[in-house]
Design an enzyme around this catalytic site. Structure first.
Site, PDB file in Angstrom:
ATOM      1  N   CYS A 149       0.793  -1.230   0.000  1.00  0.00           N
ATOM      2  CA  CYS A 149       0.000   0.000   0.000  1.00  0.00           C
ATOM      3  C   CYS A 149       0.827   1.281   0.000  1.00  0.00           C
ATOM      4  O   CYS A 149       0.273   2.371  -0.126  1.00  0.00           O
ATOM      5  CB  CYS A 149      -0.955  -0.014   1.189  1.00  0.00           C
ATOM      6  SG  CYS A 149      -1.925  -1.521   1.249  1.00  0.00           S
ATOM      7  N   HIS A 282      -2.639   8.484   5.617  1.00  0.00           N
ATOM      8  CA  HIS A 282      -2.986   7.214   4.973  1.00  0.00           C
ATOM      9  C   HIS A 282      -4.435   6.870   5.331  1.00  0.00           C
ATOM     10  O   HIS A 282      -5.216   6.515   4.465  1.00  0.00           O
ATOM     11  CB  HIS A 282      -2.015   6.126   5.447  1.00  0.00           C
ATOM     12  CG  HIS A 282      -2.105   4.844   4.702  1.00  0.00           C
ATOM     13  ND1 HIS A 282      -1.891   4.759   3.337  1.00  0.00           N
ATOM     14  CD2 HIS A 282      -2.379   3.581   5.109  1.00  0.00           C
ATOM     15  CE1 HIS A 282      -2.029   3.493   2.943  1.00  0.00           C
ATOM     16  NE2 HIS A 282      -2.333   2.758   4.001  1.00  0.00           N
ATOM     17  N   HIS A 316      -9.695   2.617  -0.498  1.00  0.00           N
ATOM     18  CA  HIS A 316      -8.266   2.312  -0.438  1.00  0.00           C
ATOM     19  C   HIS A 316      -7.858   1.717  -1.786  1.00  0.00           C
ATOM     20  O   HIS A 316      -8.265   0.612  -2.132  1.00  0.00           O
ATOM     21  CB  HIS A 316      -7.980   1.334   0.701  1.00  0.00           C
ATOM     22  CG  HIS A 316      -6.502   1.166   0.979  1.00  0.00           C
ATOM     23  ND1 HIS A 316      -5.530   1.717   0.176  1.00  0.00           N
ATOM     24  CD2 HIS A 316      -5.848   0.511   1.978  1.00  0.00           C
ATOM     25  CE1 HIS A 316      -4.346   1.409   0.669  1.00  0.00           C
ATOM     26  NE2 HIS A 316      -4.511   0.684   1.763  1.00  0.00           N
TER      27      HIS A 316
END
Lengths: 388, 355
Positions: A149, A282, A316
């Site tokens: 990620c 994030h 995401h």
């Protein structure tokens, strides 16, 4: 300083940067059920609804998304589609495009001992950075970062190093990932996907929503931009990266790795924590991520920090997230405002920070974007505005 | 940039001594494997080679790819002999072409057998491309930047290039850079369908066309740093990827990555010359997209030993100047060369380490 001479973005929030900013402005959250593939999993997802014909590639959705964002970024930078006259590197992050996870291919092999080689050929010709490099005849260094990620953020950090060390004059950098059945199943099995719209940093958050997209920046040395008669007041001020050395999927509880990554990024240009005008976190909306990240940001920047997560608008997007959020951070510096952190309603008493609840004007010349990854990698990018 | 330590896991064992032994002993037939009822060959790493209870004590659920990488990286660190490394200042760059594809297919098995909601989170976590790099970091306590990169032919070269940059800009004091690939039956099927399998398991690196391949697996890691230490092998003088090498001096030896992963490897005749002997060691470890890392390890060992090792397979259809015998030799510069399927070239230049 390495200038940002162009950027492009595609996600559920919009097919380009202006559309995305409009979605941010109006608090639009374009999530819905999965339509891209059949699955019994009932999670809301953030899908890109339209891929222009000129970017459509059969069976290679991640590359299509990367093309959309790269095309916008190149146009924004005043560059054409033939970069052979420049020393251009390509560094892009992804997760899905690096794996041969074609279920049809594998099912055929498993049941008959044979399978069509078409998916294999697509895979072999589909290395993300190589594909973009060849499409635009870039000719410089090429690298696909597969750091889960944080891939997109790390890719921008690598490109920054290339440019500073003279390996190229221009870099196409960022990340791209498609919504895919395999990670949806995987994240579902980990119990970190929410059945509701995600609520980053909220007390009642129940997990992430998956999304897809691409975020690409054109980074360029000042000299190269000047040769082309271009100028930009946006730049990449620093990049830091550090590992938790802790666990494959869980972030280190004390946030020490993230803190080191942030301090490292700040130290590259002697920026003090107090000079950061906002942080695009994030903020996945999982219990662990938000707790660790919120705690760490509060420790470094204090409780008055303006911060948000844009995952409430995009979901995401995995390997694309760092690229998209870098673009959003730079765009916010340029525009002078950040959107409301979508999904946040109630303060978590275990997190000292409160994300912004409404569109908020920002002052100052620096902003930070953070990325935390499976595997314990942490990445931080500092962006600046001005003539430094 | 100096090579301060090397760790290697491959078909013939673990550690740089195993590589040296294999170079002395020459080619040995790889294991026979069965792919859906068809017989083939593969240079596989056996389980005892990576059985290290102490090192892998927290990795019981990790896959073979990660275990091979951790063992190689650990050996590179230990082999350097450097004490009191500041592990916050050590970076990790793991290069892999195919990553955890075996575990990915295990995960697809889960989906096909148990449905979308019945899959294993452990298998999914281990199928993520950077799992091996993450395990290296946690097993060795390394807290610097940890990056996994992928390309089909030049991932290792790009990793070296990035390591050079990280060291130059003082992002790290040391970098563990290396490559890892795993064999699996799907890979064997793809290899045998798209490429030419060696009928007797013998890769013939100087045949060039037809180019025979036998899949391999393993891992090589290099501890890299700018300062010379006691155990230094050599230095990486230059890494060039699709770039002009006209300013580079002629090497004493060319190691070529001919391993059958290009259908036609005659492109290598462009870069070898009758004036410089050529070697290729893929018959010792197998055909791998990151095979350059293994050839570079062989080159680094030769620099340290000042010895050129005989080619393990010497069939020579094109009458190239190839190394036939193992001989002591003054070696100043070795060039390790790889071409990709677009006929682009990457080269790593190894040179005697200077202060």
């Amino acid at each position: 300083m390495i200038r940002i001479t162009g950027f492009g973005a595609v996600s559920a929030a919009g097919g380009n940067v202006p559309e995305t900013l409009d979605a941010f402005r109006h608090g639009m959250r374009n999530a819905g059920p999965v339509t891209l593939f059949a699955t019994p999993l009932q999670y809301p997802v953030f899908e890109v609804k339209h891929i222009p014909d000129e970017c459509y590639l059969e069976g290679r959705r991640t590359l299509s998304l990367a093309l959309i964002a790269a095309d916008e970024a190149l146009r924004d930078a005043g560059l054409g589609h033939d970069l052979s006259g420049f020393r251009t590197g390509v560094c892009l992050g992804t997760t899905v495009a690096c794996q041969l996870n074609d279920l049809e291919f594998y099912q055929s092999y498993r049941s008959t001992g044979s399978a069509s080689m078409i998916p294999v050929d697509r895979y072999v010709k589909g290395n993300l950075a190589e594909f973009i490099s060849r499409t635009f005849r870039a000719g410089g260094p090429v690298l696909t970062v597969v750091n889960a990620c944080s891939s997109g953020a790390d890719a921008i950090g690598v490109a920054l190093s290339w440019l500073k060390n003279g390996l190229c004059d221009i870099a196409i950098a960022g990340g791209a990932d498609e919504l895919n059945r395999i990670p949806l199943c995987g994240f579902g099995s980990l119990g970190i996907v929410s059945r509701e719209l995600c609520a980053p940093f909220d007390r009642d958050r129940e997990g992430l929503n998956l999304g897809e997209g691409a975020g690409v920046m054109i980074l360029e040395t000042k000299q190269s931009a000047a040769r082309r008669g271009r100028s930009s007041d946006l730049y990449v001020a620093g990049y830091g990266s550090a590992s938790d050395s802790y666990h494959l999927t869980a972030p280190r509880p004390d946030g020490a790795g993230l803190e080191r990554a942030i301090r490292n990024a700040l130290s590259h240009t002697d920026i003090k924590a107090g000079e950061i005008s906002f942080v695009n976190a994030h903020g996945t909306a999982t219990q662990d991520n938000d707790l660790v990240e919120g705690g760490t940001l509060g420790r470094i920047f204090g409780t008055g920090l303006k911060m948000l997560s844009t995952k409430g608008y995009t979901g995401h997007t995995l390997g694309a997230a760092g690229g998209l959020e870098a673009v959003f951070t730079a765009a916010a510096l340029r525009e002078g405002w950040i959107p409301a952190s979508a999904g946040f309603h109630n303060k978590d008493e275990n997190i000292s920070l409160i994300p912004v609840r409404e569109r908020t004007d920002i002052r100052g010349d620096y902003a930070l974007s953070t990325s935390l990854a499976f595997g314990g990698n942490n990445a931080a990018l500092v962006f600046g505005r001005g003539e430094k | 940039m100096k090579i301060l330590g090397i760790g290697i896991v491959f078909n013939r064992g673990r550690g740089i001594d195993s590589l040296e032994k294999a170079l002395h002993e020459g080619w040995q037939a790889p294991a026979g494997v069965e792919i859906k009822g068809r017989k083939s060959f593969a240079y596989k790493v056996d389980q005892p080679t990576i059985s290290d209870r102490t090192l892998l004590k927290n990795m019981r659920r990790a896959d073979k790819l990660s275990k091979m990488a951790v063992v190689a990286a650990s050996d590179a660190l230990a082999g350097s002999g450097i004490k009191d490394l500041n592990r916050k200042r050590v970076g990790i760059i793991t290069a892999t072409a195919l990553g955890a594809h075996v575990t990915t297919f295990d995960f697809l098995d889960d989906i096909l057998e148990y449905g979308d909601a019945g899959v294993s989170p452990t298998t999914f976590s281990n199928s993520v491309h950077n799992a091996a790099g993450s395990y290296i970091s946690s097993a060795l306590g390394i807290e610097g930047p940890t990056l996994t990169v992928t390309q089909f032919f030049f991932a290792f070269h790009s990793a070296l290039q990035l390591a050079q940059v990280w060291l130059h800009e003082d992002r790290c004091e040391y970098v563990l850079a290396g490559a890892v690939e795993q064999y699996g039956d799907v890979l064997g099927f793809v290899h045998d369908t798209k490429l030419t399998p060696a009928p007797d398991g013998r890769i013939r690196p100087f045949n060039l066309k037809p180019a025979y391949q036998v899949p391999g697996e393993g891992s090589v890691f290099f501890l890299l740093g700018n300062k010379k230490h006691d155990n230094t092998f050599c230095e990486i003088h230059n890494v060039s990827i699709n770039a002009d090498e006209k300013d580079m001096p002629q090497a004493d030896l060319d190691i070529i990555d001919t391993d059958g992963l290009l259908e036609d490897e005659t492109v290598y005749t462009r870069c070898v010359s009758s004036a410089v002997p050529a070697a290729a060691y893929a018959p010792l470890f197998g055909s791998m997209l990151s095979g350059s890392a293994f050839n570079c390890a062989a080159g680094a060992l030769m620099m340290r030993k000042q010895k050129i090792y005989a080619n393990p397979v010497t069939d020579n259809l094109h009458d190239l100047n190839i190394v036939m015998n193992t001989v002591p030799c003054n070696i100043e510069l070795i060039r390790c060369i790889r071409y990709n399927c677009f006929n682009e070239k990457a080269a790593v230049y190894l040179r005697n380490a200077r202060d």
